[in-house]
Design a protein around this motif. Structure first.
Motif, PDB file in Angstrom:
ATOM      1  N   PRO A   1       0.828  -1.206   0.000  1.00  0.00           N
ATOM      2  CA  PRO A   1       0.000   0.000   0.000  1.00  0.00           C
ATOM      3  C   PRO A   1       0.866   1.261   0.000  1.00  0.00           C
ATOM      4  CG  PRO A   1      -0.766  -1.575   1.635  1.00  0.00           C
ATOM      5  CD  PRO A   1       0.550  -2.079   1.155  1.00  0.00           C
ATOM      6  N   ILE A   2       0.419   2.271  -0.752  1.00  0.00           N
ATOM      7  CA  ILE A   2       1.152   3.535  -0.871  1.00  0.00           C
ATOM      8  C   ILE A   2       0.259   4.659  -0.381  1.00  0.00           C
ATOM      9  CG2 ILE A   2       2.456   5.052  -2.406  1.00  0.00           C
ATOM     10  CD1 ILE A   2       3.543   2.213  -2.274  1.00  0.00           C
ATOM     11  N   GLY A   3       0.785   5.492   0.504  1.00  0.00           N
ATOM     12  CA  GLY A   3       0.030   6.634   0.995  1.00  0.00           C
ATOM     13  C   GLY A   3       0.715   7.938   0.635  1.00  0.00           C
ATOM     14  N   PHE A   4      -0.041   9.015   0.695  1.00  0.00           N
ATOM     15  CA  PHE A   4       0.534  10.354   0.510  1.00  0.00           C
ATOM     16  C   PHE A   4       0.146  11.215   1.699  1.00  0.00           C
ATOM     17  CE2 PHE A   4       0.830  14.731  -0.935  1.00  0.00           C
ATOM     18  CZ  PHE A   4       2.081  14.729  -1.526  1.00  0.00           C
ATOM     19  N   GLU A   5       1.143  11.909   2.251  1.00  0.00           N
ATOM     20  CA  GLU A   5       0.910  12.774   3.404  1.00  0.00           C
ATOM     21  C   GLU A   5       0.880  14.227   2.957  1.00  0.00           C
ATOM     22  OE1 GLU A   5       3.592  14.055   7.143  1.00  0.00           O
ATOM     23  OE2 GLU A   5       3.012  11.941   7.152  1.00  0.00           O
ATOM     24  N   TRP A   6      -0.248  14.875   3.187  1.00  0.00           N
ATOM     25  CA  TRP A   6      -0.420  16.268   2.788  1.00  0.00           C
ATOM     26  C   TRP A   6       0.244  17.183   3.814  1.00  0.00           C
ATOM     27  CZ3 TRP A   6      -2.046  17.032  -1.966  1.00  0.00           C
ATOM     28  CH2 TRP A   6      -2.825  16.037  -2.582  1.00  0.00           C
ATOM     29  N   GLY A   7       1.107  18.081   3.327  1.00  0.00           N
ATOM     30  CA  GLY A   7       1.809  19.004   4.196  1.00  0.00           C
ATOM     31  C   GLY A   7       0.935  20.167   4.631  1.00  0.00           C
ATOM     32  N   GLN A   8       1.514  21.035   5.438  1.00  0.00           N
ATOM     33  CA  GLN A   8       0.768  22.157   6.007  1.00  0.00           C
ATOM     34  C   GLN A   8       0.355  23.177   4.948  1.00  0.00           C
ATOM     35  OE1 GLN A   8       2.973  24.336   8.950  1.00  0.00           O
ATOM     36  NE2 GLN A   8       1.166  25.365   9.770  1.00  0.00           N
ATOM     37  N   ARG A   9       1.178  23.342   3.928  1.00  0.00           N
ATOM     38  CA  ARG A   9       0.935  24.396   2.933  1.00  0.00           C
ATOM     39  C   ARG A   9       0.384  23.862   1.618  1.00  0.00           C
ATOM     40  NH1 ARG A   9       5.625  25.386   5.566  1.00  0.00           N
ATOM     41  NH2 ARG A   9       5.762  27.333   6.749  1.00  0.00           N
TER      42      ARG A   9
ATOM     43  N   TYR B   1      -3.750  13.339   6.550  1.00  0.00           N
ATOM     44  CA  TYR B   1      -3.949  14.772   6.758  1.00  0.00           C
ATOM     45  C   TYR B   1      -3.481  15.145   8.169  1.00  0.00           C
ATOM     46  CZ  TYR B   1      -7.210  13.863   2.902  1.00  0.00           C
ATOM     47  OH  TYR B   1      -7.783  13.456   1.726  1.00  0.00           O
ATOM     48  N   PRO B   2      -2.178  15.189   8.441  1.00  0.00           N
ATOM     49  CA  PRO B   2      -1.709  15.437   9.807  1.00  0.00           C
ATOM     50  C   PRO B   2      -2.054  16.822  10.330  1.00  0.00           C
ATOM     51  CG  PRO B   2       0.120  15.437   8.262  1.00  0.00           C
ATOM     52  CD  PRO B   2      -1.063  14.944   7.509  1.00  0.00           C
ATOM     53  N   PHE B   3      -2.200  17.814   9.435  1.00  0.00           N
ATOM     54  CA  PHE B   3      -2.460  19.189   9.862  1.00  0.00           C
ATOM     55  C   PHE B   3      -3.941  19.553   9.802  1.00  0.00           C
ATOM     56  CE2 PHE B   3       2.018  19.328   8.748  1.00  0.00           C
ATOM     57  CZ  PHE B   3       2.550  20.108   9.777  1.00  0.00           C
ATOM     58  N   LEU B   4      -4.813  18.557   9.747  1.00  0.00           N
ATOM     59  CA  LEU B   4      -6.236  18.824   9.565  1.00  0.00           C
ATOM     60  C   LEU B   4      -6.802  19.748  10.638  1.00  0.00           C
ATOM     61  CD1 LEU B   4      -8.835  18.118   7.959  1.00  0.00           C
ATOM     62  CD2 LEU B   4      -9.197  16.282   9.597  1.00  0.00           C
ATOM     63  N   LEU B   5      -6.610  19.420  11.909  1.00  0.00           N
ATOM     64  CA  LEU B   5      -7.204  20.222  12.983  1.00  0.00           C
ATOM     65  C   LEU B   5      -6.611  21.628  13.069  1.00  0.00           C
ATOM     66  CD1 LEU B   5      -7.778  17.582  15.800  1.00  0.00           C
ATOM     67  CD2 LEU B   5      -9.446  18.595  14.248  1.00  0.00           C
ATOM     68  N   PRO B   6      -5.276  21.815  12.995  1.00  0.00           N
ATOM     69  CA  PRO B   6      -4.757  23.190  12.981  1.00  0.00           C
ATOM     70  C   PRO B   6      -5.302  24.019  11.828  1.00  0.00           C
ATOM     71  CG  PRO B   6      -2.992  21.649  13.444  1.00  0.00           C
ATOM     72  CD  PRO B   6      -4.183  20.825  13.068  1.00  0.00           C
ATOM     73  N   GLN B   7      -5.460  23.405  10.663  1.00  0.00           N
ATOM     74  CA  GLN B   7      -6.004  24.143   9.522  1.00  0.00           C
ATOM     75  C   GLN B   7      -7.459  24.523   9.761  1.00  0.00           C
ATOM     76  OE1 GLN B   7      -5.036  21.189   6.582  1.00  0.00           O
ATOM     77  NE2 GLN B   7      -3.170  22.219   5.928  1.00  0.00           N
ATOM     78  N   LEU B   8      -8.239  23.619  10.363  1.00  0.00           N
ATOM     79  CA  LEU B   8      -9.635  23.934  10.669  1.00  0.00           C
ATOM     80  C   LEU B   8      -9.736  25.065  11.684  1.00  0.00           C
ATOM     81  CD1 LEU B   8     -11.215  20.359  10.879  1.00  0.00           C
ATOM     82  CD2 LEU B   8     -11.582  22.067   9.089  1.00  0.00           C
ATOM     83  N   LEU B   9      -8.893  25.028  12.698  1.00  0.00           N
ATOM     84  CA  LEU B   9      -8.907  26.083  13.715  1.00  0.00           C
ATOM     85  C   LEU B   9      -8.477  27.418  13.127  1.00  0.00           C
ATOM     86  CD1 LEU B   9      -7.469  24.172  16.789  1.00  0.00           C
ATOM     87  CD2 LEU B   9      -9.764  25.128  16.564  1.00  0.00           C
ATOM     88  N   HIS B  10      -7.499  27.374  12.242  1.00  0.00           N
ATOM     89  CA  HIS B  10      -7.068  28.626  11.608  1.00  0.00           C
ATOM     90  C   HIS B  10      -8.192  29.205  10.764  1.00  0.00           C
ATOM     91  CE1 HIS B  10      -4.919  31.187   8.640  1.00  0.00           C
ATOM     92  NE2 HIS B  10      -4.176  31.466   9.690  1.00  0.00           N
ATOM     93  N   GLY B  11      -8.918  28.334  10.060  1.00  0.00           N
ATOM     94  CA  GLY B  11     -10.037  28.808   9.258  1.00  0.00           C
ATOM     95  C   GLY B  11     -11.187  29.334  10.092  1.00  0.00           C
TER      96      GLY B  11
END
Length: 257
Positions: free
Chosen positions: A208-216, A235-245
């Motif tokens: 299996p191959i995954g892709f990790e989305w960065g902060q930017r 999506y490691p930065f999901l919650l910080p991005q939601l809070l920023h939005g």
């Protein structure tokens, strides 16, 4: 002993994904029980703990070097308390030599990790002469130490991608890690994910191959990522991005009359 249910669940989902390319396993970054429950209620299949996103939540800076293995282990315990869901732990480069890698794997697995991913980029460079990533042989040594130390969890190899890396070198690196025993591969890049399907059968990787989305990086739709032959979206930065939005919403109670 029987492997924990969260590992069986992840293995089953990976097998289903192998049979159905239109499906995708989604993993949301979180740092505590509350964030874990939010992500699971939103429909994510798995959770991610560790790395730069956890450092951002703890210290306000997305710098993985600020984290110790103990800090990640503590977060894993808190997230695991939310339920028996697949849980991916980011172990950076294993925090040192083979002995450190083995100790990290045992600690993270005991704390509830389903997958422990190890990166081929040094967390801390000892001097400027060191390259931006480990030689393949050194990374394989880390993977073998992790595989020997685990009981049931899966071991993932993170392939760090820079703009100057050719697609062939990236695929060759991933293939070497799989041959060494890695259960899955995570591609990590600040650029758009490499389209593996463009390179035909020469880019086929038997894991299996995954892709990790960065902060930017703006995430693509998951069906588009699946069309590029990926199995997991992280999506490691999901919650910080939601809070920023939601920062304007956070001000609302103070401005009410």
């Amino acid at each position: 002993m029987i492997a924990p249910s969260h590992i069986h669940l992840l293995e089953t989902r990976l097998q289903d994904r192998a049979k159905n390319r239109s499906a995708m396993i989604s993993a949301a970054g979180c740092f505590d029980h509350f964030g874990a429950r939010m992500a699971l209620d939103a429909g994510y299949d798995a959770l991610v703990v560790g790395g730069s996103a956890l450092a951002l939540s703890r210290y306000g800076r997305p710098v993985a070097q600020l984290l110790s293995p103990e800090a990640i282990t503590e977060a894993l315990y808190m997230v695991r308390d939310a339920g028996e869901m697949p849980l991916i732990a980011d172990a950076a480069d294993g925090f040192g030599n083979a002995l450190h890698v083995a100790a990290t794997v045992r600690s993270f697995e005991f704390a509830g990790a389903s997958v422990i991913q190890i990166s081929d980029r040094p967390l801390r460079r000892r001097d400027r002469s060191e390259g931006p990533r480990f030689a393949v042989a050194e990374m394989i040594g880390k993977l073998k130490a992790a595989l020997d130390a685990r009981r049931y969890c899966l071991i993932g190899a993170v392939v760090e991608i820079e703009p100057e890396h050719s697609p062939t070198s990236i695929i060759d690196r991933a293939a070497a890690y799989i041959e060494a025993g890695a259960d899955l591969i995570i591609m990590r890049s600040e650029a758009a994910p490499l389209n593996l399907s463009q390179y035909g059968e020469g880019s086929y990787l038997p894991a299996p191959i995954g892709f990790e989305w960065g902060q930017r990086l703006e995430p693509e739709a998951e069906n588009a990522l699946a069309a590029k032959w990926y199995n997991l979206a992280l999506y490691p930065f999901l919650l910080p991005q939601l809070l920023h939005g939601a920062r304007h919403t956070l001000r609302h109670p103070r401005t009410m009359k």
